[in-house]
Design an enzyme around this catalytic site. Sequence first.
Site, PDB file in Angstrom:
ATOM      1  N   SER A  15       0.833  -1.203   0.000  1.00 42.58           N
ATOM      2  CA  SER A  15       0.000   0.000   0.000  1.00 42.58           C
ATOM      3  C   SER A  15       0.865   1.250   0.000  1.00 42.58           C
ATOM      4  O   SER A  15       2.053   1.210   0.341  1.00 42.58           O
ATOM      5  CB  SER A  15      -0.942  -0.005   1.215  1.00 42.58           C
ATOM      6  OG  SER A  15      -0.221  -0.193   2.420  1.00 42.58           O
ATOM      7  N   GLU A  17       1.009   5.700   0.692  1.00 44.02           N
ATOM      8  CA  GLU A  17       0.422   6.894   1.310  1.00 44.02           C
ATOM      9  C   GLU A  17       0.767   8.137   0.505  1.00 44.02           C
ATOM     10  O   GLU A  17       1.896   8.313   0.056  1.00 44.02           O
ATOM     11  CB  GLU A  17       0.941   7.064   2.742  1.00 44.02           C
ATOM     12  CG  GLU A  17       0.382   8.292   3.436  1.00 44.02           C
ATOM     13  CD  GLU A  17       0.895   8.449   4.840  1.00 44.02           C
ATOM     14  OE1 GLU A  17       0.522   7.605   5.686  1.00 44.02           O
ATOM     15  OE2 GLU A  17       1.659   9.395   5.107  1.00 44.02           O
ATOM     16  N   PHE A 221      12.008  14.531   9.875  1.00 44.95           N
ATOM     17  CA  PHE A 221      10.830  13.708  10.177  1.00 44.95           C
ATOM     18  C   PHE A 221      11.120  12.755  11.334  1.00 44.95           C
ATOM     19  O   PHE A 221      10.305  12.591  12.239  1.00 44.95           O
ATOM     20  CB  PHE A 221      10.412  12.882   8.953  1.00 44.95           C
ATOM     21  CG  PHE A 221       9.796  13.659   7.827  1.00 44.95           C
ATOM     22  CD1 PHE A 221       9.360  14.961   7.995  1.00 44.95           C
ATOM     23  CD2 PHE A 221       9.649  13.084   6.575  1.00 44.95           C
ATOM     24  CE1 PHE A 221       8.789  15.681   6.951  1.00 44.95           C
ATOM     25  CE2 PHE A 221       9.077  13.780   5.517  1.00 44.95           C
ATOM     26  CZ  PHE A 221       8.647  15.092   5.709  1.00 44.95           C
TER      27      PHE A 221
END
Length: 293
Positions: A15, A17, A221
């Site tokens: 998947s 994002e 981050f």
Amino acid sequence: MKISEKLKQVNTSISFEFFPPKNEEGEKQLFNTIKDLEKLNPTFVSVTYGAGGSTRDRTRNIVKKIHEETSLTVMAHLTCIGHTKKELIEILSDYKNIGIQNILALRGDIPLGQEESEIYKKDGCRFANELVKLIRTEFKDWFSIGVAAYPEGHPESPNLERDILYFKKKVEAGADFAITQMFFDNRYFYEYLNLCEKEGINIPIIPGIMPITNFKQIRKFALMCGATIPEDLVKKLEKVEDKPEEVEKIGIEFATKQCEDLLKHGVKGLHFYTLNKSKATIEIYNNIKHLVK
């Protein structure tokens, strides 16, 4: 289709994002990226939600466009701080009306410079488990609900054990699966899974993978979310910090090895934080696809 159902149908979920772009040019780039990644037949994709609801409309519009114009199963992120329960129900009702069945339920980051009274509404949800409970109460089983997990502990949590108890509250409230914060040392993830198992947490926990293509950005981050970057990797990247192609090459090689190790340990899936770009993610996928069952 619900992600919880799709996860039962695949051995290994892949998947991606995305985040809602700020302008038309950014949106064009995003949908070029989506077009590239759609060819990999991902299990699902997700779209983030800005701190305090700052991207509310943009998130909604991108989710709707992906749902209507692609073949992808899309999940909308939703943060609860800054919203009343009434507002949250309105947002969720809108998603239901356009056919969205997947929500990533989050507390959300506290926007800089805002007071607690502005963030925590009197008739709102203070924590993610309260948002999960609200969704289940108001919408029953319409939505498949994902939540966040933190292999190195949430930055605000006093310790990992306490953090896992908070995670368990989200599961008990009705979460179907979890996606982790980015991490770069798989040992943290494996230890986290062991601790979750001891607490009786048995929903799928999908590791979040952040390919390093911009070292300064990722280091920032990592500092914000408390993710540890291995020292030997830091040293390698510092030597080529001002050579983007070299940074990307090292980042792709590292992420490939990280994913290979995770897949060999039988993870349920891999969730890539793409930063709205496809090149690194596609290269990593091509390197590991022989292991994806």
